[in-house]
Scaffold this motif. Structure first.
Motif, mmCIF file in Angstrom:
data_model
loop_
_atom_site.group_PDB
_atom_site.id
_atom_site.type_symbol
_atom_site.label_atom_id
_atom_site.label_comp_id
_atom_site.label_asym_id
_atom_site.label_seq_id
_atom_site.Cartn_x
_atom_site.Cartn_y
_atom_site.Cartn_z
ATOM 1 N N VAL A 138 -8.160 -14.790 -18.672
ATOM 2 C CA VAL A 138 -7.938 -14.932 -20.113
ATOM 3 C C VAL A 138 -7.546 -13.587 -20.704
ATOM 4 O O VAL A 138 -8.274 -12.597 -20.557
ATOM 5 C CB VAL A 138 -9.197 -15.464 -20.818
ATOM 6 C CG1 VAL A 138 -8.925 -15.638 -22.313
ATOM 7 C CG2 VAL A 138 -9.640 -16.794 -20.206
ATOM 8 N N LEU A 139 -6.398 -13.563 -21.345
ATOM 9 C CA LEU A 139 -5.899 -12.364 -22.023
ATOM 10 C C LEU A 139 -5.895 -12.604 -23.521
ATOM 11 O O LEU A 139 -5.625 -13.725 -23.977
ATOM 12 C CB LEU A 139 -4.469 -12.049 -21.579
ATOM 13 C CG LEU A 139 -4.197 -11.876 -20.084
ATOM 14 C CD1 LEU A 139 -2.699 -11.749 -19.863
ATOM 15 C CD2 LEU A 139 -4.918 -10.657 -19.548
ATOM 16 N N GLN A 140 -6.178 -11.545 -24.290
ATOM 17 C CA GLN A 140 -6.096 -11.638 -25.741
ATOM 18 C C GLN A 140 -5.271 -10.476 -26.291
ATOM 19 O O GLN A 140 -5.083 -9.460 -25.615
ATOM 20 C CB GLN A 140 -7.491 -11.643 -26.360
ATOM 21 C CG GLN A 140 -8.279 -12.907 -26.021
ATOM 22 C CD GLN A 140 -9.544 -13.047 -26.836
ATOM 23 O OE1 GLN A 140 -10.404 -12.181 -26.812
ATOM 24 N NE2 GLN A 140 -9.653 -14.145 -27.575
ATOM 25 N N ASP A 141 -4.774 -10.651 -27.500
ATOM 26 C CA ASP A 141 -3.995 -9.590 -28.149
ATOM 27 C C ASP A 141 -4.967 -8.513 -28.610
ATOM 28 O O ASP A 141 -5.344 -8.431 -29.773
ATOM 29 C CB ASP A 141 -3.205 -10.161 -29.323
ATOM 30 C CG ASP A 141 -2.189 -9.154 -29.863
ATOM 31 O OD1 ASP A 141 -2.275 -7.974 -29.481
ATOM 32 O OD2 ASP A 141 -1.323 -9.551 -30.656
ATOM 33 N N ALA A 142 -5.391 -7.687 -27.647
ATOM 34 C CA ALA A 142 -6.408 -6.665 -27.886
ATOM 35 C C ALA A 142 -6.013 -5.411 -27.116
ATOM 36 O O ALA A 142 -5.146 -5.465 -26.231
ATOM 37 C CB ALA A 142 -7.773 -7.175 -27.421
ATOM 38 N N PRO A 143 -6.622 -4.260 -27.430
ATOM 39 C CA PRO A 143 -6.297 -3.033 -26.692
ATOM 40 C C PRO A 143 -6.437 -3.223 -25.187
ATOM 41 O O PRO A 143 -7.413 -3.786 -24.698
ATOM 42 C CB PRO A 143 -7.335 -2.027 -27.225
ATOM 43 C CG PRO A 143 -7.621 -2.502 -28.610
ATOM 44 C CD PRO A 143 -7.586 -4.003 -28.524
ATOM 45 N N GLY A 144 -5.431 -2.759 -24.456
ATOM 46 C CA GLY A 144 -5.443 -2.876 -23.004
ATOM 47 C C GLY A 144 -4.876 -4.184 -22.481
ATOM 48 O O GLY A 144 -4.621 -4.309 -21.286
ATOM 49 N N GLN A 145 -4.676 -5.158 -23.372
ATOM 50 C CA GLN A 145 -4.155 -6.466 -22.951
ATOM 51 C C GLN A 145 -2.805 -6.774 -23.592
ATOM 52 O O GLN A 145 -1.930 -7.346 -22.947
ATOM 53 C CB GLN A 145 -5.172 -7.556 -23.287
ATOM 54 C CG GLN A 145 -6.510 -7.336 -22.579
ATOM 55 C CD GLN A 145 -7.563 -8.325 -23.013
ATOM 56 O OE1 GLN A 145 -7.388 -9.537 -22.881
ATOM 57 N NE2 GLN A 145 -8.668 -7.827 -23.548
ATOM 58 N N GLY A 146 -2.653 -6.429 -24.857
ATOM 59 C CA GLY A 146 -1.345 -6.502 -25.496
ATOM 60 C C GLY A 146 -0.910 -7.866 -25.991
ATOM 61 O O GLY A 146 -1.607 -8.869 -25.822
ATOM 62 N N ARG A 147 0.269 -7.885 -26.591
ATOM 63 C CA ARG A 147 0.839 -9.127 -27.116
ATOM 64 C C ARG A 147 1.315 -10.020 -25.975
ATOM 65 O O ARG A 147 1.464 -9.580 -24.836
ATOM 66 C CB ARG A 147 1.997 -8.806 -28.060
ATOM 67 C CG ARG A 147 3.103 -7.964 -27.424
ATOM 68 C CD ARG A 147 4.260 -7.767 -28.367
ATOM 69 N NE ARG A 147 5.229 -6.795 -27.854
ATOM 70 C CZ ARG A 147 6.481 -6.693 -28.290
ATOM 71 N NH1 ARG A 147 6.920 -7.514 -29.242
ATOM 72 N NH2 ARG A 147 7.293 -5.780 -27.804
ATOM 73 N N ARG A 148 1.567 -11.262 -26.305
ATOM 74 C CA ARG A 148 1.953 -12.223 -25.265
ATOM 75 C C ARG A 148 3.234 -11.814 -24.548
ATOM 76 O O ARG A 148 3.363 -12.000 -23.342
ATOM 77 C CB ARG A 148 2.134 -13.613 -25.898
ATOM 78 C CG ARG A 148 0.807 -14.317 -26.141
ATOM 79 C CD ARG A 148 1.008 -15.651 -26.788
ATOM 80 N NE ARG A 148 -0.240 -16.404 -26.833
ATOM 81 C CZ ARG A 148 -0.461 -17.402 -27.659
ATOM 82 N NH1 ARG A 148 0.474 -17.771 -28.508
ATOM 83 N NH2 ARG A 148 -1.607 -18.051 -27.644
ATOM 84 N N ALA A 149 4.188 -11.254 -25.273
ATOM 85 C CA ALA A 149 5.477 -10.923 -24.665
ATOM 86 C C ALA A 149 5.326 -9.967 -23.486
ATOM 87 O O ALA A 149 6.042 -10.084 -22.486
ATOM 88 C CB ALA A 149 6.402 -10.306 -25.713
ATOM 89 N N VAL A 150 4.385 -9.043 -23.586
ATOM 90 C CA VAL A 150 4.255 -8.030 -22.539
ATOM 91 C C VAL A 150 3.756 -8.627 -21.230
ATOM 92 O O VAL A 150 3.984 -8.067 -20.154
ATOM 93 C CB VAL A 150 3.324 -6.871 -23.002
ATOM 94 C CG1 VAL A 150 1.863 -7.253 -22.901
ATOM 95 C CG2 VAL A 150 3.589 -5.604 -22.201
#
Length: 218
Positions: A138-150
């Motif tokens: 699970v990834l979230q738009d948070a530091p170290g994880q980034g926006r979905r595009a990345v």
């Protein structure tokens, strides 16, 4: 924007008129609360069992899986990227600098032109948590994880996860995500893959074709 909101409001009004009065809300809520939810909600194995279960699922999905201590991360990252032939990697802001070894070019995503991300050989991120039973990261738009595009554009994704953030069941994972439920959230289980009606499996349609996961065990 105002016209869009007005149009949506009018559409919803017409739907309400066409479908009649709304059923009693209290009855709906009572019915919802009465749904049988006897599915598994808590883990049934110890921490090492969680690690093995997650590793098994990820490998079954054709992902590479590694374990590392905190001190060994840069050495392992360099080894994996060298074997993969990756020389330029996109990273979201907030990724720990100590994870990034010399000899590889790391390009920070500034949320600008996505062509910068697309031109990289892959992306390196952290993760919020993992669900062992389903092999899901699970990834979230948070530091170290980034926006979905990345994490959707590059063909390769190297993901680092703190092994302390592994749960066994989906309900456990959803409960932990509640405080940050307002953030854009992505669930993925191994490399992107899909199949047509003839069951021809194609990788990379919805995201990276190749995924490696490093579990940080200490």
């Amino acid at each position: 924007m105002a016209n869009s909101v007005a149009a949506r409001t009018e559409i919803l009004r017409r739907i309400c008129v066409a479908t009649g009065p709304v059923a009693d809300q209290a009855a709906i809520e009572a019915e919802w609360r009465g749904i049988d939810r006897e599915y598994k909600k808590v883990k049934s194995v110890d921490h090492e069992g969680l690690l093995h279960q997650l590793e098994d699922r990820l490998r079954d999905y054709d992902a590479g899986v590694y374990r590392s201590t905190s001190d060994g991360i840069p050495t392992l990252v360099r080894k994996i990227l060298t074997e993969r032939g990756k020389k330029t990697m996109a990273v979201p802001s907030g990724i720990p600098a100590e994870w990034l070894p010399a000899g590889v070019t790391f390009v920070e995503d500034t949320r600008g032109d996505v062509s910068v991300i697309d031109s990289c050989d892959g992306v390196l991120t952290s993760a919020t948590l993992a669900i062992a039973e389903t092999g899901t990261i699970v990834l979230q738009d948070a530091p170290g994880q980034g926006r979905r595009a990345v994490t959707l554009l590059p063909d390769y994704h190297l993901c680092l996860l703190d092994a302390a953030n592994i749960v066994q069941t989906v309900p456990e994972g959803i409960a932990l995500l509640q405080p940050t439920a307002h953030l854009a959230t992505t669930f993925f289980s191994g490399p992107s893959a899909t199949a047509d009606i003839e069951m021809t499996r194609i990788k990379g349609v919805h995201g990276p074709r190749f995924v490696d996961v490093i579990l940080i065990v200490a």
